[in-house]
Design a protein around this motif. Structure first.
Motif, short mmCIF file in Angstrom:
data_model
loop_
_atom_site.label_atom_id
_atom_site.label_comp_id
_atom_site.label_asym_id
_atom_site.label_seq_id
_atom_site.Cartn_x
_atom_site.Cartn_y
_atom_site.Cartn_z
N PHE A 245 0.86 -1.18 0.00
CA PHE A 245 0.00 0.00 0.00
C PHE A 245 0.89 1.23 0.00
O PHE A 245 1.80 1.36 0.83
CB PHE A 245 -0.88 0.04 1.25
N GLY A 246 0.61 2.17 -0.91
CA GLY A 246 1.38 3.40 -0.96
C GLY A 246 2.75 3.19 -1.59
O GLY A 246 3.28 2.07 -1.62
N ASP A 247 3.31 4.29 -2.10
CA ASP A 247 4.63 4.21 -2.74
C ASP A 247 5.61 5.20 -2.14
O ASP A 247 6.70 5.41 -2.68
CB ASP A 247 4.50 4.44 -4.24
N GLY A 248 5.25 5.81 -1.04
CA GLY A 248 6.12 6.79 -0.42
C GLY A 248 5.84 8.21 -0.85
O GLY A 248 6.37 9.16 -0.26
N SER A 249 5.01 8.37 -1.89
CA SER A 249 4.64 9.72 -2.33
C SER A 249 3.12 9.92 -2.34
O SER A 249 2.65 11.06 -2.21
CB SER A 249 5.21 10.01 -3.72
N ALA A 250 2.37 8.83 -2.51
CA ALA A 250 0.90 8.93 -2.49
C ALA A 250 0.44 9.36 -1.10
O ALA A 250 0.88 8.81 -0.08
CB ALA A 250 0.28 7.60 -2.87
N MET A 410 -16.08 7.17 10.08
CA MET A 410 -15.62 7.55 11.41
C MET A 410 -14.68 8.75 11.31
O MET A 410 -14.07 9.00 10.27
CB MET A 410 -14.92 6.38 12.10
N GLU A 411 -14.57 9.48 12.40
CA GLU A 411 -13.69 10.64 12.47
C GLU A 411 -12.42 10.27 13.21
O GLU A 411 -12.45 9.68 14.29
CB GLU A 411 -14.39 11.80 13.18
N PHE A 412 -11.27 10.63 12.64
CA PHE A 412 -9.99 10.41 13.27
C PHE A 412 -9.18 11.70 13.19
O PHE A 412 -9.38 12.50 12.28
CB PHE A 412 -9.21 9.27 12.59
N PRO A 413 -8.23 11.92 14.10
CA PRO A 413 -7.39 13.12 14.01
C PRO A 413 -6.66 13.17 12.68
O PRO A 413 -6.21 12.14 12.17
CB PRO A 413 -6.41 12.94 15.18
N ASP A 414 -6.55 14.34 12.13
CA ASP A 414 -5.86 14.50 10.86
C ASP A 414 -4.38 14.18 11.03
O ASP A 414 -3.72 14.74 11.91
CB ASP A 414 -6.03 15.92 10.33
N ALA A 415 -3.87 13.28 10.22
CA ALA A 415 -2.45 12.93 10.28
C ALA A 415 -2.01 12.52 8.88
O ALA A 415 -1.65 11.37 8.63
CB ALA A 415 -2.22 11.81 11.28
N THR A 416 -2.09 13.44 7.97
CA THR A 416 -1.74 13.17 6.59
C THR A 416 -0.31 12.62 6.51
O THR A 416 0.60 13.13 7.16
CB THR A 416 -1.86 14.44 5.75
N CYS A 417 -0.14 11.56 5.72
CA CYS A 417 1.17 10.93 5.63
C CYS A 417 1.34 10.31 4.24
O CYS A 417 0.40 10.26 3.44
CB CYS A 417 1.34 9.85 6.71
N THR A 418 2.53 9.84 3.97
CA THR A 418 2.84 9.17 2.70
C THR A 418 3.46 7.82 3.02
O THR A 418 4.67 7.61 2.83
CB THR A 418 3.79 10.02 1.84
N PRO A 419 2.66 6.88 3.51
CA PRO A 419 3.23 5.64 4.04
C PRO A 419 3.62 4.63 2.95
O PRO A 419 3.17 4.70 1.81
CB PRO A 419 2.08 5.10 4.89
N ILE A 420 4.44 3.70 3.38
CA ILE A 420 4.70 2.47 2.63
C ILE A 420 4.35 1.34 3.57
O ILE A 420 4.94 1.20 4.65
CB ILE A 420 6.18 2.37 2.19
#
Length: 432
Positions: A245-250, A410-420
């Motif tokens: 999941f994810g490529d480090g930039s998505a 559901m609502e969660f705290p905003d924590a935008t990230c670019t995970p792998i």
């Protein structure tokens, strides 16, 4: 001596009956005597065998003189509960305390009313060890893993299938570390302490119930609208190919985003009637019967450079009554099946679990190492908005699987990230 043994036997015969009653003293039958007690030996309460050690919570019989002078009794620094119904001048029947000692001197402390202390050498053993898990069930030979459980006290030995036991000299009670030995075979591991031997429920390199290994060996592969190719073994894999999941930039921000943060498997093809021969139901591949005793497991790897923050992975299942890859039709048995759609994801009928390893801190990574994730199937009982699933869950509810990293309703705290987030070896296995 024979007369004393007969008397002890008469006491033991009533232990079971008396133990079911409340712990009530009988002052008309017992009197605390003066003087100092002495101990000849300790034996099991239920058999004529002298012992110098016993497990926590085990009932023992202390044999000696003037034992009715004992006012308090300790094993190490843990106080035992005295019941005067089980005390005579020559015998004292008592259960070893269930609590681990803080200070271990390996002695019984017999204390009189005037605080005179008589010591007797006796070792308290922890209960038989229990194994609850291993940090990476698919670890390679030579890799250090953590074995978790309870009563794992050194010295102990751990044995992987096919190799000799390994001596462990450091263990904290709830875990210990060990290197996977060369030649270890798939199977259950064993841990042996002074108290006994435990065998794991999980299996090292478990291929039972393998649904997706991404190598085409024992499992299936991505099969849905957004089919994503698995990754080559590029040095990050645990056992060949894996899914990422994810490529480090998505960007992951909790919104609906299937292109980078979704893995879906829908059974069936375009056949009419549907037959599930080319794309079987997961219940045809793994054993989901008695699902309350099973778990979905997989290995997961998240590098520290690209952590996963504050967005749950919905592990969503569905029976063919909710989803099938083919158009809405009947199967070969004449049963109605759903059509190709994804509307069930945003509803509350399909049961799902919310996997949130970041929950304690808001962020999660494995430092680039592979670890094993375990999600009991009983946790898959929620809908899109986190409320209980509205459709009754049965063994047949697990025909399809959708792993979707999304906030849902559901609502969660905003924590935008670019995970792998790498996963491999998705399987359904017993945990009980």
């Amino acid at each position: 001596m024979k007369a004393m043994k007969l008397y002890i036997g008469s006491i033991l015969a009533g232990v079971t009956l008396l133990a079911s009653c409340t712990a009530v003293d009988y002052p008309d039958r017992f009197q605390l005597t003066p003087g100092v007690p002495s101990v000849d030996y300790v034996r099991y309460a239920d058999r004529d065998l002298i012992i110098d050690q016993a497990a926590m919570a085990e009932t023992v019989c202390i044999v000696g003189e003037n034992l009715t002078s004992v006012h308090d009794l300790y094993f190490n620094d843990q106080q035992a509960i005295l019941n005067t119904s089980y005390m005579t001048a020559h015998t004292l029947i008592v259960a070893v305390p269930k609590t681990l000692p803080t200070v271990e001197d390996n002695k019984i402390h017999l204390i009189t009313r005037d605080s005179t202390v008589v010591l007797y050498d006796f070792k308290v053993l922890p209960p038989v060890p229990k194994i609850s898990g291993m940090s990476n069930e698919w670890a390679a030979e030579g890799e250090t893993v953590t074995v978790n459980g309870s009563y794992l006290f050194a010295p102990l030995t751990v044995q992987f299938p096919g190799v000799d036991p390994i001596d462990i000299t450091e263990a904290g009670g709830d875990s210990f570390e060990v290197k996977v030995p060369a030649g270890a075979k798939p199977g259950k591991i064993k841990v042996t302490t002074a108290s006994g031997t435990a065998q794991s429920i999980f299996m090292y390199k478990d291929s039972r119930g393998m649904l997706f290994d991404f190598d085409g060996l024992t499992g299936l592969d991505n099969h849905g609208w957004n089919g994503h190719a698995s990754k080559d073994d590029d040095g990050f894999g645990i056992s060949g190919r894996y899914f990422q999941f994810g490529d480090g930039s998505a960007v992951l921000d909790g919104k609906w985003e299937e292109a980078n943060f979704s893995f879906v498997y829908w059974p069936g093809t375009w056949n009419d009637p549907e037959n599930y021969w080319d794309a079987p139901r997961l219940t045809d591949v793994g054993d989901f019967s008695n699902y309350a005793t099973k778990a979905l497991k997989f290995e997961i790897n998240v590098p520290a450079s690209n952590p996963w923050n504050n967005t749950p992975m919905m592990i969503c299942f569905g029976g063919v009554d909710l989803i099938s890859f083919g158009a809405a039709t009947k199967d070969i048995y004449g049963n109605d099946v759903a059509g190709q759609n994804n509307t069930y994801m945003s509803g509350n009928e399909a049961p799902r679990a919310f996997y949130m390893p970041w929950e304690a801190t808001g962020s999660f990574h494995t430092d680039g190492k592979w670890i094993t994730a375990t999600i009991p199937l009983t946790d898959a009982n929620l809908g899109w908005n986190g409320a209980p699933a509205t459709k009754a869950i049965t063994d047949d509810s697990f025909s399809s699987l959708w792993l979707f990293i999304c906030n849902g309703g559901m609502e969660f705290p905003d924590a935008t990230c670019t995970p792998i987030i790498r996963i491999d070896n998705i399987r359904v296995v017993p945990i009980k």
